[in-house]
Design a protein around this motif. Structure first.
Motif: not given
Length: 439
Positions: A232-238, A290-291
Motif C-alpha cells: 500500500v502506498s503512503y498516499r493510500e494508507i493516509r 487496495t482497500g
C-alpha cells in the motif's frame, strides 16, 4: 551497513514469552539494530492496560488517595517478566524510587512523566535481556507545542545511534518539548518514535511488529476472510487511515515518507508472514482497489439558498462560523444552490444550537437542516486512476444491495471515492464494494 528499525507494540511485550519471541526476531537478521518498545500490553481481554494503570495511579496519588492497588499490579507485572526471563535489571529499585516520590512529593511528578515510565521500564528490561545499549528518547527527540519534530533532533538521534554495529533499545511514546519537559505523544505514539528514528539514521526499513500479519482489504468483522494487502502506498494508507483501517499511527507515515523508507507491518507471533509493505506509489497494481473502510458518527449540515453561486464568499462565511466554534469539517460537497458540510456528530452536538443560529442569521438560507447518523466509506486504490467503469461498478454494487447513497466525493487524484450512507447500511455497503472488486 544499512540498518532496520524495529518497533514492538504492547502485545509484543506483554510477557516473558513475547520478549523471547522478540529476541529470536532481532537475532535472525543482523540489520535489526534499533529496537523501540511500548509498555506491556494486555495478556487477556479482562486485564487492564499497563498505561491505563499508570494513569489511574497518578489520578489517585495526585488526590493523596491510596494508589496501592494499581501500583502493585504495575510492579508485579515488571517483576514477573524479569523473573521469568531470569534477569535482574534495576527495575525494582526504579519502582521503589517512583513509589516514594508519589507518596511524598507527587507535585514534582507530571502525568506525562509517570505514564512514560511504562515504556521506559519496558525498554530497560529489554536492553538487559538483549544485551543491548539503552538510549532514552528523552531528550533526544524534541518537538514544539504542535508536536512538530525539531530538525536538530534528527542530528541528535543520529549521533546517539551512530555505531552501526551496536544494538540499541529505546522507549517509545515520549520525548521533550522545547522547554526541556518530558511530554508523551498521543496513544499509540510509539509508532511515531520508531518512524522518527528510522528517518534519523536513514534506515533501510522500518518494521512495525504487532499482533496482526499486516493489513487486510476490509475489516474482518464485516467481510469474512478479506484478502491481505501486500503493498500500500503512503498516499493510500493516509486515505484508509482516515476511515480507521490502519494498524499504524497515521502520524508515523510522514517521517518515513520524507526519505522513502518502506514500513513493514509484521506479526510478532507469526514472524514468517511477510506482512504489509507501505511505500512509494507502485507502478502497477493487481486490483483496482487496495482497500475499503468505513467510519460512523458523522452529521451533515445541509444549507439551501437560491442564487447561492452568485453570492461571493458564501462558503467562506459558512465555514468561518464552524471555525469560530472550533469545529472542523470532513467533506464539503456543493451544488449551484446548496452546500453540505459533513462534521463529527459528537463535536457538532456540543455547539449545534450556536452553529445553526449563526448560519441562519448571517447567511439567511432558504432552508437549513442537520442530517445525523451518517457513515463515510472510503474506497481507495491507485488502480482506480483513469480506469473507466470503476465508479459504475461501485455504485451498481450499492444499488443492487439496496444501499442509498447520501454523499459522493471523489478526489482529483482519483485514488479514492468517498460515499456517505446511513449508519445502519455501513457494513452492508462495505461488503458490497469489497465483493464487487474482488470476486
Amino acid at each position: 551497513m544499512s540498518r532496520i528499525v524495529c518497533k514492538f507494540g504492547g502485545s509484543s511485550v506483554a510477557d516473558a514469552g513475547q520478549f523471547k519471541k522478540i529476541k529470536n526476531i532481532v537475532s535472525s537478521d543482523a540489520k535489526r539494530k534499533v529496537v523501540v518498545v511500548s509498555a506491556p500490553g494486555k495478556r487477556n481481554p479482562k486485564e487492564t492496560k499497563l498505561t491505563d494503570l499508570l494513569y489511574s495511579t497518578y489520578d489517585l496519588a495526585s488526590k493523596h488517595l491510596d494508589f496501592s492497588q494499581p501500583w502493585n499490579l504495575i510492579r508485579n507485572r515488571y517483576l514477573e517478566i524479569c523473573s521469568d526471563l531470569g534477569i535482574e535489571p534495576k527495575v525494582a529499585e526504579d519502582l521503589d524510587i517512583l513509589e516514594k516520590q508519589l507518596r511524598d512529593d507527587v507535585e514534582s511528578i507530571t502525568t506525562d512523566y509517570l505514564v512514560s515510565r511504562g515504556e521506559y521500564l519496558s525498554a530497560r528490561v529489554m536492553s538487559v535481556y538483549l544485551g543491548a545499549e539503552f538510549v532514552d528518547t528523552f531528550p533526544i527527540i524534541t518537538f514544539d507545542e504542535k508536536y512538530r519534530i525539531l530538525p536538530s533532533s534528527y542530528e541528535t538521534i543520529a549521533k546517539a545511534l551512530s555505531d552501526e554495529n551496536k544494538l540499541y533499545v529505546l522507549p517509545g511514546f515520549y520525548g521533550s518539548n522545547t522547554r526541556g519537559e518530558l511530554k508523551t505523544f498521543s496513544r499509540g505514539g510509539s509508532d511515531i518514535t520508531g518512524a522518527i528514528l528510522a528517518n534519523a539514521i536513514d534506515a533501510e526499513t522500518y518494521e512495525n511488529w504487532t499482533d496482526v500479519s499486516g493489513m487486510l482489504m476490509a475489516d474482518p468483522r464485516i467481510v469474512e476472510n478479506p484478502l491481505p494487502i501486500e503493498y500500500v502506498s503512503y498516499r493510500e494508507i493516509r486515505e484508509l487511515a482516515y476511515s480507521g483501517a490502519s494498524v499504524l499511527h497515521d502520524e508515523s507515515i510522514a517521517p518515513c515518507r520524507a526519505k522513502k523508507i518502506p514500513i513493514n507491518i509484521r506479526n510478532t507471533n507469526r514472524p514468517e508472514d511477510a506482512g504489509t509493505i507501505i511505500g512509494p506509489t507502485p507502478e502497477s497494481t493487481k486490483l483496482p482497489i487496495t482497500g475499503v473502510a468505513g467510519r460512523k458518527g458523522f452529521s451533515m449540515i445541509y444549507i439551501e439558498k437560491s442564487m447561492m453561486n452568485k453570492e461571493v464568499g458564501f462558503g467562506r462565511r459558512v465555514l468561518a462560523v464552524l471555525e469560530s466554534e472550533g469545529l472542523s469539517y470532513e467533506l464539503c460537497p456543493s451544488a449551484i444552490d446548496s452546500m453540505s458540510i459533513v462534521v463529527d456528530t459528537k463535536k457538532l452536538e456540543a455547539v449545534e444550537h450556536v452553529v445553526m443560529e449563526d448560519i441562519t442569521q448571517q447567511m439567511h438560507p432558504d432552508r437549513i437542516k442537520i442530517f445525523k447518523g451518517i457513515s463515510l466509506i472510503a474506497t481507495v486504490g491507485h488502480g482506480m486512476t483513469n480506469k473507466i467503469g470503476v465508479a459504475a461498478k461501485l455504485f451498481t454494487a450499492l444499488a443492487e444491495n439496496q444501499v442509498n447513497v447520501r454523499i459522493i466525493d471523489q478526489g482529483s487524484s482519483q485514488i479514492n471515492i468517498i460515499t456517505g450512507v446511513d449508519e445502519d447500511d455501513m457494513n452492508k455497503a462495505i461488503k458490497a464494494i469489497y465483493d464487487a472488486f474482488t470476486k
